[in-house]
Design an enzyme around this catalytic site. Structure first.
Site, PDB file in Angstrom:
ATOM      1  N   MET A  75      37.714  65.856  -7.514  1.00  0.00           N
ATOM      2  CA  MET A  75      36.933  64.842  -6.826  1.00  0.00           C
ATOM      3  C   MET A  75      37.826  63.651  -6.493  1.00  0.00           C
ATOM      4  SD  MET A  75      34.226  66.548  -6.757  1.00  0.00           S
ATOM      5  CE  MET A  75      33.212  65.352  -5.887  1.00  0.00           C
ATOM      6  N   GLU A 114      67.115  99.183 -26.722  1.00  0.00           N
ATOM      7  CA  GLU A 114      67.881 100.383 -27.019  1.00  0.00           C
ATOM      8  C   GLU A 114      67.976 100.635 -28.519  1.00  0.00           C
ATOM      9  OE1 GLU A 114      69.996  98.442 -23.420  1.00  0.00           O
ATOM     10  OE2 GLU A 114      68.672  97.856 -25.080  1.00  0.00           O
ATOM     11  N   GLY A 163      49.428  67.919  -9.142  1.00  0.00           N
ATOM     12  CA  GLY A 163      48.607  67.481  -8.028  1.00  0.00           C
ATOM     13  C   GLY A 163      49.285  67.679  -6.690  1.00  0.00           C
ATOM     14  N   CYS A 167      73.660  95.825 -22.671  1.00  0.00           N
ATOM     15  CA  CYS A 167      74.614  94.721 -22.794  1.00  0.00           C
ATOM     16  C   CYS A 167      75.929  95.216 -23.391  1.00  0.00           C
ATOM     17  CB  CYS A 167      74.029  93.584 -23.619  1.00  0.00           C
ATOM     18  SG  CYS A 167      73.596  94.050 -25.317  1.00  0.00           S
ATOM     19  N   ARG A 225      50.841  80.579 -18.390  1.00  0.00           N
ATOM     20  CA  ARG A 225      51.580  79.651 -19.238  1.00  0.00           C
ATOM     21  C   ARG A 225      52.392  80.401 -20.286  1.00  0.00           C
ATOM     22  NH1 ARG A 225      47.461  74.635 -20.813  1.00  0.00           N
ATOM     23  NH2 ARG A 225      47.240  73.764 -18.706  1.00  0.00           N
ATOM     24  N   LEU A 261      49.039  70.957 -21.725  1.00  0.00           N
ATOM     25  CA  LEU A 261      50.078  71.853 -21.206  1.00  0.00           C
ATOM     26  C   LEU A 261      50.587  72.812 -22.287  1.00  0.00           C
ATOM     27  CD1 LEU A 261      52.155  69.390 -18.979  1.00  0.00           C
ATOM     28  CD2 LEU A 261      50.192  70.789 -18.328  1.00  0.00           C
TER      29      LEU A 261
END
Length: 385
Positions: free
Chosen positions: A173, A62, A315, A85, A194, A214
């Site tokens: 695998m 705003e 996993g 707000c 991410r 990560l």
């Protein structure tokens, strides 16, 4: 909705939502918000100011829009994707700024679920004699901020599980080797997942096998503002009940924070070494099979770290546990046109599925090609009580 809305109203709110999306990767932990200010001097109105919230601690949408509008804001209509707000945080209350600017009408897509606001901004506008209408494109506005809404309404983050798999449903695998199943276009999409997340959650076994960093990498995002985006790295959260995380793990060398969630079943010496290597350690009680409560862990991330969206990259064991506990809100599955065979690792380790009646059904929301791969977005189907 409080009132019927015109076609022009829909157009302006749609523009506000498009503006809010520009903050997709940068506003955390704040919500993504857009604002458009329109002078109704003709049938469709003239846009005199617009803006979006760019990052936490900086002016809200705003304020940007009002600054652009200047004196043209007086008597105008403000279209805002989230209730303005009413409290003073790192910035001033936006409801007060709209009152001071002299706008005549405010159209709000959705009420702010934050208990500190939750209708108070609307009340302040109405008390100042401003016409307020609520509910235009509300579903689209909620979709902008699934994590913020979840944290405010449920006290837990929005949990998104990302997995890459072969056509025969395998993720690695038998040895654990998994790089790379999917192509560069799919990996770019993962980087963007991410980037929009507050935290990335993984299990220690996945870290040991892949030594994953990560992190969000600027060179893989394909965004014009990539350097700005990577300045805020998501919190890295590793589930590690017995502190097996290697001291030389790549994630400990990266910028940002690595939080290790563990139990008391480990030595103080290893804990001290991990902390010296840069990890934060949080101890939680073991509730089942030596593991912490996943729901309590998510509540902790919400309350202590203001985590809105969690991206799970892990996993079969942790993925299966989250799905079994009904803690996954969305799955994003990247499917590569390849086969890994019966000895390769499965997508989920799920317990108690012995009959067809036990299967876990998903509702597919979207399927599309991503380079040479396919992306499936799905949500777990609620079990009828």
């Amino acid at each position: 909705m409080d009132a019927p809305f015109s076609n022009a109203d829909h157009v302006h709110m749609a523009r506000a939502i498009a503006l809010a999306k520009k903050g997709l990767y940068t506003t955390d932990p704040n919500p993504r918000v857009g604002c458009v200010i329109v002078q109704s001097n003709d049938e469709h109105g003239r846009v005199v100011g617009e803006g979006f919230h760019e990052r936490a601690g900086e002016p809200h949408a705003e304020v940007h829009a009002l600054n652009a509008a200047g004196d043209n804001a007086r008597g105008a209509t403000a279209f805002v994707t989230l209730e303005p707000c009413s409290h003073t945080g790192r910035t001033g209350p936006c409801a007060e700024a709209l009152v001071d600017a002299g706008v005549a009408r405010v159209v709000v897509a959705m009420v702010d679920p934050n208990p500190r606001v939750a209708g108070r901004g609307i009340e302040r506008l109405k008390a100042a004699g401003i016409r307020v209408e609520v509910g235009l494109l509300e579903a689209d506005a909620r979709a902008l901020n699934p994590g913020f809404v979840s944290r405010m309404e449920r006290g837990t983050p929005f949990v998104r599980l990302k997995m890459a798999m072969s056509l025969d449903g395998r993720t690695a695998m038998g040895s654990g080797e998994s790089q790379w199943i999917t192509g560069p276009e799919a990996r770019r999409q993962v980087q963007r997942l991410r980037a929009r997340s507050s935290a990335i959650l993984s299990g220690v076994e996945s870290i040991i096998l892949d030594d994953a960093r990560l992190t969000v990498r600027a060179e893989q995002l394909g965004l014009d503002n990539a350097e700005t985006v990577v300045a805020r790295q998501p919190l890295r959260v590793i589930m590690d009940s017995t502190l097996r995380l290697p001291l030389a793990a790549a994630c400990l060398q990266e910028p940002g924070q690595t939080l290790v969630i563990t139990t008391e079943a480990h030595s103080d010496e290893k804990r001290q070494k991990l902390e010296a290597a840069g990890a934060r350690i949080h101890v939680m009680p073991a509730v089942k099979a030596g593991r912490v409560s996943l729901s309590d862990m998510l509540s902790f991330l919400s309350s202590e770290y203001d985590v809105n969206e969690v991206l799970v990259e892990t996993g079969a064991t942790l993925a299966g546990a989250l799905l079994d506990a009904a803690l996954i809100d969305e799955l994003q599955l990247f499917v590569a046109p390849t086969l890994l065979g019966g000895e390769a690792r499965p997508l989920f380790a799920l317990q108690g599925l012995s009959e067809m009646a036990d299967q876990k059904r998903l509702d597919i929301q979207d399927i599309r090609a991503v380079g040479s791969d396919w992306r499936i977005i799905a949500t777990p189907r609620a079990v009828a009580s």
